[in-house]
Design a protein around this motif. Structure first.
Motif: not given
Length: 404
Positions: A380-385, A389-400
């Motif tokens: 999650v930290s590397t995704l935020e920074r 790149r993981d578009d599916d996780l980023a979209h799900a994370y933002r919605d959550w």
């Protein structure tokens, strides 16, 4: 020098070629029917480049100039020729069979390369200069790693033959613990102990300096490649070193590669038939740019370890009876296709800058977010920074986060 220049040179079409060296250029000119017109030598200076271009222009209309080593010894002449409007093509060195048959000299090599340019066998467009800075940083970072590895190996080898007291104290340490301890020590004891400890201290400090140097170079390289091609850098499994290597292989003008199959061949990733009798299979290619091939291999390993789609694909291929080598070959070919798309088109990178502020505004810890998605906090930290790149996780994370 030979010359057969006629009186009416302005009307004829000629082809030129440059056999480049560190200090000299050997320039040859042939007519459009392959006849030898002239050849001579110039220096690798601005004045030498100007004289070489004037020499070519004096023999007629220059249709194309073939240059050996457009990204090395011939880089300066290539820039000069392009600035004067001359089309430049990249020429490979003569093949070994031809060299064995007719021998080797600068004029022989130059005329052979000129015939390659005339026949169309040499038609590759040279790389432009936009990745020169990336190449310089990449080479410096690679050399820092090699020097650090050499110094670390020297420490290990010295400890093998060191006095028992030194070997017992420092031989059991590993990695950064050993380097830190050796960098802090104060050589004492008899002459042998002082000499060995002094050598170990100097090598340990060298390792630390090279580590800091590599970290700084990698940071600068990451910034360069991200600005140059954000879509490539954001692809899963593509780090600064890997992205830099692919940009260096492709050049700043990737349109010089006409198809993704050509890029795969350039990276040594095309399927090569290896069938015989009842066996029908393909094998890994042993040609192409091996550094680019290694970059594709590293991407494949990262995805096999952490990308769910890749892991599912590996499981399917394993169940179908394919070996690990065959699966990696298939992955490298698919990755080459994706990398070609990133290199030749502008790939949109979804914004992730809002994720960390949004999480912090909701007072949600990384651990809690990672636990919700069944991932490691580092993921999650590397995704935020923006390091992963993981578009599916980023979209799900933002919605959550928005719903929290």
């Amino acid at each position: 020098m030979t010359s057969e220049v006629g009186t009416d040179t302005a009307a004829q079409t000629v082809f030129g070629v440059v056999d480049s060296h560190a200090d000299t250029l050997h320039v040859a000119v042939i007519s459009d029917n392959g006849g030898h017109l002239a050849d001579t030598e110039f220096t690798t200076t601005a004045a030498g480049y100007a004289a070489a271009l004037a020499f070519l222009d004096a023999h007629g209309h220059v249709s194309a100039i073939g240059v050996e080593g457009t990204s090395s010894y011939g880089a300066g002449f290539t820039r000069a020729a392009r600035s004067h409007g001359h089309p430049v093509v990249e020429v490979n060195r003569p093949d070994r069979a031809e060299r064995r048959r007719i021998g080797k000299s600068d004029p022989i090599d130059a005329y052979a390369a000129a015939r390659a340019a005339l026949s169309g066998r040499a038609s590759s467009v040279p790389k432009d200069d936009t990745v020169v800075g990336i190449r310089a940083l990449h080479n410096a970072a690679r050399s820092a790693v090699k020097a650090r590895t050499a110094a670390a190996n020297q420490i290990t080898h010295i400890l093998f033959a060191a006095p028992d007291s030194i070997r017992a104290k420092y031989g059991r340490l590993r990695g950064t613990d050993r380097i830190d301890a050796l960098a802090r020590l104060r050589p004492t004891g008899d002459a042998v102990h002082v000499a060995v400890l002094a050598a170990l201290k100097i090598l340990a400090r060298r390792v630390k300096e090279l580590t800091a140097e590599h970290t700084a170079l990698t940071k600068a390289l990451d910034s360069k490649v991200t600005v140059h091609n954000p879509g490539l850098r954001a692809a899963y499994g593509v780090g600064p070193d890997t992205a830099a290597q692919l940009l260096i292989t492709a050049g700043g003008n990737p349109e010089r590669m006409r198809t993704e199959a050509a890029f795969a061949a350039l990276c040594g990733a095309p399927p090569v038939p290896a069938s015989s009798g009842k066996t029908n299979r393909h094998r890994l290619s042993r040609g192409g740019d091996r550094a680019a091939n290694a970059a594709l291999y590293r991407i494949a390993l990262v995805r096999m370890a952490g990308d769910s789609r890749t892991r599912e694909y590996v499981a399917r291929q394993t169940a179908a009876g394919r070996t690990k080598k065959e699966i990696i070959r298939l992955l490298k070919r698919a990755i080459a296709r994706e990398m070609f798309r990133c290199l030749t088109t502008m790939v949109a990178v979804p914004a992730i800058a809002d994720l960390r502020p949004l999480r912090q505004s909701k007072n949600i810890t990384l651990t809690a977010a990672a636990r919700h998605f069944g991932a490691w906090p580092a993921t999650v930290s590397t995704l935020e920074r923006g390091m992963r790149r993981d578009d599916d996780l980023a979209h799900a994370y933002r919605d959550w986060l928005q719903a929290a």
